[in-house]
Motif scaffolding. Structure first.
Motif: not given
Length: 296
Positions: A127-132, A114-120
């Motif tokens: 380009g990070q759209a959709g990783l969540d 969660i920390v890494l995804l929030t940081g990204i």
């Protein structure tokens, strides 16, 4: 018949056909391999591995800078394996109880992910759209390439189970026999853990890291009410998982809901119905037998 021709045959629109085929394969693999976790009391082991995939997805994106599904799945597989080895190491070398080791790894891996995804997400990188979506799953973006990857991994799972079925069965019901047969217990444990990791990695994009364990467990619970042999349980559980994945996936897409919760709710509903209505082992069947004994 090619995959494209098969999708055209289905009485659905092309996007729905892709979702049905993809989620059916994912559900089948989860159901097929679920008994390796449930019957060996390792359901939470699989849960910790599925939570561990989040960090792998995030790291894979940071390293490659691209949201390529195969690379993200590779990152998820590596992090799931690390989570599995961490749990085993804590249990064996740290003298911890199994539940404590699982709790530590699950908490740390989920928090890190969660920390890494929030940081990204905070970087503003488009380009990070959709990783969540890897949290709760998403089927809307599925394409034929996703089905091909799922089919390849499903083929690996089926072949592995077919070749090693006797060892997997003995390790599940009679671990002592495996050692007597000349096969080291850790080899079978590693193989079953690897298969569980395969199921987790395959389903994490569709069902999501948080709910993936439910897709491993619910089809097995439903199938266990209908059969008593592992040779029948595994494919039957796979079929129940496939039905849950296909119907839940297309329902979620049309209702614009997260795929994971819908698929899991459907699989859970089937499990509850099976527990209540199964002809021999169901709750109603047991009540009827009790009444017959009393009246007799």
């Amino acid at each position: 018949m090619s995959l494209g021709e098969f999708l055209d045959v289905l009485p659905l629109s092309y996007p729905d056909a892709v979702v049905v085929a993809g989620t059916a394969v994912v559900g089948f693999v989860a159901g097929l391999l679920g008994p390796l976790a449930v019957l060996r009391q390792r359901s939470m082991f699989g849960d910790a591995m599925s939570h561990g995939t989040l960090a792998g997805v995030a790291v894979a994106f940071l390293v490659t800078g691209a949201k390529v599904p195969e690379l993200l799945l590779l990152g998820a597989a590596i992090s799931a394996a690390i989570a599995a080895f961490a749990m085993i190491a804590l249990e064996r070398t740290g003298r911890m109880r199994s539940d404590a080791a699982i709790g530590i790894v699950l908490s740390v891996s989920l928090t890190l992910g969660i920390v890494l995804l929030t940081g990204i997400a905070g970087t503003g990188d488009a380009g990070q759209a959709g990783l969540d979506e890897y949290l709760l799953g998403q089927t809307a973006g599925m394409v034929e390439r996703d089905i091909v990857v799922a089919l390849v991994l499903a083929g690996v799972a089926v072949v592995a189970v077919g070749l090693g079925f006797r060892l997997l069965r003995s390790a599940t019901f009679d671990p002592g026999f495996t050692a007597v047969a000349g096969v080291r217990t850790w080899v079978v444990d590693a193989a079953s853990t690897g298969l569980l990791a395969l199921a987790v990695v395959l389903g994490v994009r569709t069902v999501g890291a948080i709910l993936m364990v439910a897709l491993l467990v619910a089809p097995v619970v439903a199938a266990r009410q209908l059969t008593t042999t592992l040779a029948t349980l595994m494919p039957l559980s796979g079929l129940i998982g496939a039905a849950s994945g296909a119907v839940g996936g297309v329902t979620a897409g049309r209702a614009e809901l997260p795929a994971g919760p819908v698929i899991v709710l459907l699989a859970t509903a089937l499990a509850v119905l099976s527990v209540v209505l199964a002809p021999r082992r169901g709750v109603l069947a047991r009540i009827r037998r009790g009444r017959v004994r009393v009246s007799g």
